[in-house]
Design a protein around this motif. Structure first.
Motif, short mmCIF file in Angstrom:
data_model
loop_
_atom_site.label_atom_id
_atom_site.label_comp_id
_atom_site.label_asym_id
_atom_site.label_seq_id
_atom_site.Cartn_x
_atom_site.Cartn_y
_atom_site.Cartn_z
N LEU A 279 5.63 -2.02 -13.09
CA LEU A 279 6.70 -2.96 -12.75
C LEU A 279 8.06 -2.29 -12.76
O LEU A 279 8.89 -2.53 -11.87
CB LEU A 279 6.68 -4.15 -13.72
CG LEU A 279 5.72 -5.27 -13.36
CD1 LEU A 279 5.64 -6.27 -14.51
CD2 LEU A 279 6.16 -5.96 -12.08
N THR A 280 8.31 -1.44 -13.75
CA THR A 280 9.57 -0.69 -13.76
C THR A 280 9.70 0.15 -12.51
O THR A 280 10.76 0.21 -11.87
CB THR A 280 9.66 0.19 -15.02
OG1 THR A 280 9.68 -0.64 -16.17
CG2 THR A 280 10.92 1.05 -14.99
N GLN A 281 8.62 0.81 -12.12
CA GLN A 281 8.65 1.64 -10.92
C GLN A 281 8.85 0.80 -9.66
O GLN A 281 9.57 1.20 -8.74
CB GLN A 281 7.37 2.47 -10.84
CG GLN A 281 7.24 3.49 -11.95
CD GLN A 281 5.87 4.13 -12.01
OE1 GLN A 281 4.86 3.54 -11.62
NE2 GLN A 281 5.80 5.36 -12.52
N ALA A 282 8.23 -0.38 -9.62
CA ALA A 282 8.38 -1.25 -8.46
C ALA A 282 9.80 -1.79 -8.35
O ALA A 282 10.37 -1.88 -7.26
CB ALA A 282 7.37 -2.41 -8.53
N VAL A 283 10.40 -2.18 -9.48
CA VAL A 283 11.79 -2.65 -9.46
C VAL A 283 12.71 -1.52 -9.03
O VAL A 283 13.64 -1.71 -8.22
CB VAL A 283 12.20 -3.19 -10.85
CG1 VAL A 283 13.70 -3.48 -10.89
CG2 VAL A 283 11.42 -4.46 -11.17
#
Length: 302
Positions: free
Chosen positions: A113-117
């Motif tokens: 999720l951090t990478q997607a954001v």
């Protein structure tokens, strides 16, 4: 869903979100739509880890939260979907730019999720920010920001954890520079490697290690190109870079550079106003403290 090669991340997420976690990251409003197994717990974990970037409820024309550094882009938030699968369910293939993350492993889900954001907000800001792959720390009173540029997995998060508590946190991943010299913060969780978590990073709340959001608007005061050498002895080696050498060193550690209007002139202007970049060769991040202190004590050239 198990065993089906045609299942994608998008397929497992319903249209209507169960919980929405609102963020303001890199000057961009982001809505995390959280669904699936124990979605309320996942939403709570996201609020804890992204606590410095949480977006308070506000009217469309109200200013962003303190330390957000810059107006929101567009009128509608960027949407990133988070779907927690039940234990034992097989996660479909994931891509950084897909906009949807589905997994049964909560640690991997938080990292993805951090990478997607990160992908989403960089995409949103491409063309109107000069974005460097860097750690940023600012003077709490003046906003003078030291920008430490380096490739991934080379110590930027450790630098923030070590040198950040006496300053304010700007980012451990992407520093966005505006044309007026202002810096747009990206107050993401700290993505920390742990020897007991093979292949997965621990997404930690910045406040757990004493990091806080900028109180004064950040502005770029100096740029450092990091070179970690475990065998280095003595004080940090400092090598001033002329404009051409600095551009050559910095452009590989940028995002959306060639899709920006006049990026070379923009970067050269930043370098000339701030006294040029310096390459710092060091063994341990503690040795960078005098350099960080000197940069954060500078007066604004903007």
């Amino acid at each position: 869903m198990e065993g089906s090669p045609d299942v994608t991340q998008q397929d497992v997420v319903p249209e209507r979100p169960g919980h929405v976690v609102g963020l303001h990251a890199l000057g961009t409003d982001v809505d995390l739509h959280v669904t699936g197994h124990d979605a309320a717990d996942l939403a709570a974990q996201l609020r804890e880890r992204w606590h410095l970037a949480l977006r308070p409820e506000r009217t469309p024309h109200a200013p962003p939260p303190a330390g957000a550094s810059g107006p929101s882009v567009g009128t509608d938030p960027v949407v990133v979907r988070a779907h927690r699968l039940a234990p034992g369910d097989q996660a479909p293939p994931w891509t950084r730019g897909g906009g949807t993350v589905a997994d049964s492993d909560p640690r991997r889900l938080l990292q993805h999720l951090t990478q997607a954001v990160t992908h989403a907000v960089i995409t949103a800001r491409t063309g109107d920010l000069l974005m460097l792959h860097a750690a940023g720390l600012a003077d709490p009173a003046t906003g003078a920001t030291a920008v430490f540029v380096a490739p991934g997995n080379t110590g930027k998060t450790t630098l923030c954890r070590t040198l950040g508590p006496v300053r304010t946190y700007v980012s451990d991943e992407t520093v966005g520079i505006r044309r007026d010299g202002g810096v747009t913060a990206y107050l993401k969780p700290l993505s920390t490697r742990r020897p007991d978590w093979a292949g997965v990073k621990d997404e930690q709340a910045p406040g757990l290690v004493g990091l806080r959001a900028p109180a004064a608007d950040p502005w770029v005061a100096g740029i450092v190109v990091l070179r970690r050498d475990p065998g280095h002895r003595g004080p940090v080696g400092l090598e001033p870079l002329d404009t051409l050498d600095a551009v050559v060193a910095l452009t590989p550690e940028s995002s959306g550079f060639m899709r920006t209007d006049g990026p070379l002139r923009w970067l050269a202007d930043v370098l000339e106003r701030t006294g040029g970049a310096v390459r710092a060769t060091y063994a341990e991040v503690e040795g960078l403290e005098p350099l960080a202190a000197e940069i954060c004590a500078r007066r604004s050239p903007w």
